[in-house]
Design an enzyme around this catalytic site. Structure first.
Site, PDB file in Angstrom:
ATOM      1  N   ASP A   1       4.820  12.675  11.339  1.00  0.00           N
ATOM      2  CA  ASP A   1       6.083  12.895  10.637  1.00  0.00           C
ATOM      3  C   ASP A   1       7.016  11.756  11.058  1.00  0.00           C
ATOM      4  OD1 ASP A   1       8.066  13.823   9.039  1.00  0.00           O
ATOM      5  OD2 ASP A   1       7.958  15.891   9.712  1.00  0.00           O
TER       6      ASP A   1
HETATM    7  C1  BGC Z   1      10.226  15.475   7.191  1.00  0.00           C
HETATM    8  C2  BGC Z   1       8.995  15.359   6.344  1.00  0.00           C
HETATM    9  C3  BGC Z   1       9.170  14.264   5.325  1.00  0.00           C
HETATM   10  C4  BGC Z   1       9.503  12.977   6.045  1.00  0.00           C
HETATM   11  C5  BGC Z   1       9.658  11.801   5.100  1.00  0.00           C
HETATM   12  C6  BGC Z   1      10.679  14.145   7.753  1.00  0.00           C
HETATM   13  O1  BGC Z   1      11.890  14.223   8.399  1.00  0.00           O
HETATM   14  O2  BGC Z   1       9.994  16.388   8.235  1.00  0.00           O
HETATM   15  O3  BGC Z   1       8.712  16.572   5.715  1.00  0.00           O
HETATM   16  O4  BGC Z   1       8.002  14.129   4.559  1.00  0.00           O
HETATM   17  O5  BGC Z   1      10.724  13.155   6.741  1.00  0.00           O
HETATM   18  O6  BGC Z   1      10.764  11.923   4.300  1.00  0.00           O
END
Ligand code: BGC
Length: 743
Positions: free
Chosen positions: A280
């Protein structure tokens, strides 16, 4: 004839295996030509809007791409910029390996659908799959080929803002929805340029974060992990999902990005996942504050060793993997394995043959907001609305030309149209939203007079003057329709709340309007279950609208007028108070269970200051008609492990309106080697009936539906008695039982 079939099989075998062999050799050939630095570049994923990112501020992105140090980008930029980056990757790097472009297309690209939790309330897998197909069609027309969706985290905690992104509290419903979403996003052919890679996230048990506090840790035993949180991920893997994203949190004290039990043993080992994993956002670097790595070098080592393949935005791999190989802390073969997984999917997308296949701007205008897309968004929004209450049948408000409707509330007002789209609607535009006012006006035309008052400002702040203005407007009307609740940014990432009642002073607005004595219809907008206990008695009718997307106004007008008979059912329990949270229908009985009907609380599994029961249970939702369930019949009283059992009952529409009920089947394993939930959803079906019509509804259960992780962590079914419950929601069922015998 037999001979022909034989030859045909040989030819098909050779063609099929030949293709596989060809595709394998192409990736391997590419891999064999790559330098270590080029390989590591394929594992590095950067932001397109890099100037705003703290970790990327000093980077020259074109140079990074040219040096072969980037495998994928999250763009948020113009089409021309995408083409220029792709051109750099293809023309200016030694091997010309194209980039993948990724984004979060969580509930629509430009055609914004209801939020995922709302979609789950439809329990309509085909409609959900279609929504994803449409979203992928629009997103790919905009040049994207990797979607950071679906989010398949089971969540039993309404305090967590991100429960809006998932399918709610139930494992089975979540798993069925997860499969539908993957089918919709990836389609049947990844090369088609209207399909994209899907991502199951956040692996794993992110929905179990303690106290619903964003980015918190989890404390989930392996049995619960396997029984409750993992099955939706497994369902995605069985559907050949391309990628899996790590969660931010720890599982058994080890952050998911460095958790080899999750990534190596379960995902890639037991489940045989063939795709690649992605961290993530910066989650590799977060090993440092988690306290399991002293610097980014150690973080890189731990994540790669645990089976994490690619790094989203943290630049932990690009900065350290080469040195780690030199130092003998990891092997090049480990890096090869991660790169191989990435390249396979670049090939599957057709990028190795045609890097510009997705970068064809001519598709865009004809695809975005296509009338068929709007129609599907409206249909899904209608199906996701949940009617919680309808006393004195205040609803529907017929189009008889006599009524004056006072439409009141911060979310009725056009200036807050954006809030109806919901949290993950970054590519959506406020100007596309049909507001509730516009929807009602258009729908009723001359058949009703619609008055409008704001009542509250943004974030639910309700100054005296707005409340008294709203009361004046209400007094001029026959009925009040009050649009209240959360706007899109009360939930979503970083939207955890400890108080899940109506935000701000909206309860005051409800009380003031209720004093007018006018019939009150509440439209509640929400990205999570809210505590509505104080306000609920002031409404004759109450509809949970979630954040319905750009077709909000049309869908709500159709339901209010009765042109669409509501059929949505809650995918999460609505608690009576926040102290009950986490609350869910499939709890364990405890040694001192308290029956719903019992007044006595002392010495029982109960609160001294609150009932155990929620305000509205999982699976609950009313219709403008009424349904009657006949007795539950089984085709056999006993079954052995090779048999299945057919459960049937008669469903009748005993009202005077055509309608759909979502029939739900639950089971209970009465005696296990570990305690088993009081109910577990195993099947559901949408059944449409004309007034007076009856239908036999059938469900089939087999041995797999009876299995669980027993005391020895074996996934088996115990011989013994099982209760089967069928009904219109989790708290209103009729039952029968059968016995599973030893073979
Ligand atoms: C989130 C993800 C997301 C990623 C990219 C993160 O902060 O937890 O779900 O896909 O950002 O935007």
């Amino acid at each position: 004839m037999k001979k022909n079939t034989f030859f045909l099989s040989i030819v098909l075998f050779l063609v099929f295996n030949g293709c596989q062999f060809k595709s394998k050799s192409r990736v391997e050939k590419l891999l064999s030509q790559m330098t270590l630095e080029e390989k590591i570049g394929q594992l590095n994923h950067l932001k397109g809007n890099y100037s705003t990112d703290i970790y990327q501020q000093n980077l020259d992105l074109q140079n990074e791409i040219k040096a072969g140090r980037v495998g994928a980008l999250t763009p948020w930029v113009s089409f021309d910029q995408l083409i220029s980056w792709q051109r750099t990757a293809v023309d200016s790097t030694r091997l010309g390996i194209p980039l993948v472009f990724a984004a979060d297309v969580i509930h629509g690209y430009r055609t914004i659908f209801p939020i995922p939790l709302a979609q789950a309330a439809s329990w309509d897998l085909q409609a959900i799959e279609k929504a994803e197909r449409i979203s992928a069609t629009e997103a790919t027309a905009a040049g994207l080929n990797w979607n950071f969706a679906p989010m398949v985290d089971v969540s039993r905690d309404a305090r967590w803002g991100r429960c809006m992104e998932g399918g709610g509290e139930d494992t089975y419903l979540n798993s069925e929805i997860a499969k539908a979403r993957v089918r919709g996003i990836q389609g049947s052919d990844l090369r088609s340029h209207s399909t994209m890679l899907a991502t199951a996230k956040h692996f794993a048990a992110y929905g179990a974060i303690e106290a619903g506090k964003e980015y918190n840790n989890t404390d989930v035993p392996e049995r619960v992990l396997r029984e409750v949180y993992l099955p939706p991920f497994k369902a995605c893997v069985d559907q050949n999902i391309a990628t899996v994203m790590n969660s931010f949190s720890t599982i058994d004290r080890v952050p998911a990005s460095a958790n080899s039990f999750l990534l190596k043993d379960i995902l890639k080992g037991e489940w045989g996942f063939k795709g690649f994993t992605v961290s993530d956002a910066n989650s590799f670097l977060e090993l440092i504050p988690h306290g399991i790595a002293k610097d980014s070098y150690e973080a890189a080592e731990k994540c790669l060793n645990a089976g994490s393949d690619t790094d989203l935005w943290g630049q932990v791999y690009i900065d350290n993997l080469e040195q780690l190989v030199c130092d003998g802390r990891i092997s090049e073969a480990q890096i090869d394995e991660a790169v191989r997984r990435v390249l396979r999917y670049k090939e599957s997308l057709g990028l190795l043959d045609n890097p510009y296949g997705y970068l064809n701007p001519s598709r865009l205008d004809s695809v975005l907001l296509h009338p068929n897309h709007l129609e599907a968004a409206e249909e899904l929004a209608c199906k996701s609305l949940v009617l919680l209450k309808n006393e004195q049948t205040v609803l529907p408000i017929k189009k008889d030309g006599h009524k004056t409707i006072a439409l009141i509330g911060p979310l009725a007002h056009s200036t807050r149209a954006k809030n109806l789209m919901g949290n993950w609607s970054g590519f959506g535009k406020a100007e596309d939203v049909i507001t509730i006012y516009d929807g009602l006006q258009k729908h009723y035309g001359m058949d009703a007079t619609i008055l409008l008052a704001e009542g509250c400002e943004d974030w639910g702040i309700c100054p005296e003057n707005l409340i008294s203005e709203a009361v004046k407007v209400a007094k001029k009307a026959d009925v009040v329709v009050l649009a209240i609740g959360e706007h899109g940014w009360h939930s979503g990432e970083c939207g955890s709340r400890t108080d899940i009642t109506l935000p701000g002073d909206q309860e005051e607005l409800v009380y003031a309007l209720s004093k007018t004595g006018k019939p009150m219809i509440g439209l509640v907008f929400n990205g999570r279950p809210l505590v509505l206990t104080n306000v609920e008695p002031h409404f004759q009718s109450l509809i949970v609208c979630w954040q319905p997307g750009i077709m909000a106004g049309n869908a709500i007008a159709k339901v209010i007028s009765g042109d669409f008979n509501p059929c949505g059912k809650l995918p999460m329990t609505f608690p009576m108070n926040v102290g009950q949270v986490p609350i869910y229908y499939n709890y364990l009985n405890s040694g001192r269970p308290k029956l719903d009907s019992e007044d006595k609380r002392w010495g029982l599994n109960a609160y001294s200051d609150s009932p155990n029961e929620p305000l509205y249970p999982f699976g609950y939702g009313l219709s403008y008609t009424r349904f009657k369930y006949g007795e539950v019949r089984l085709d056999k009283p006993t079954l052995n492990t090779n048999e299945s059992v057919t459960v049937s009952f008669e469903l009748s529409n005993i009202g005077d309106t055509p309608g759909t009920d979502i029939c739900q089947l639950y089971i209970r394993d009465l005696v296990g080697t570990v305690s088993r939930p009081v109910k577990e959803l195993k099947r559901f079906k949408r059944v449409f009936l004309q007034p007076g019509e009856k239908k036999q509804v059938e469900f089939e259960l087999n041995i797999d539906d009876l299995k669980y992780w027993n005391h020895n962590m074996e996934f088996i079914a115990d011989p013994g008695q099982f209760e089967v419950m069928v009904g219109t929601n989790s708290a209103c069922t009729q039952s029968n039982s059968f016995v599973l015998t030893k073979n």
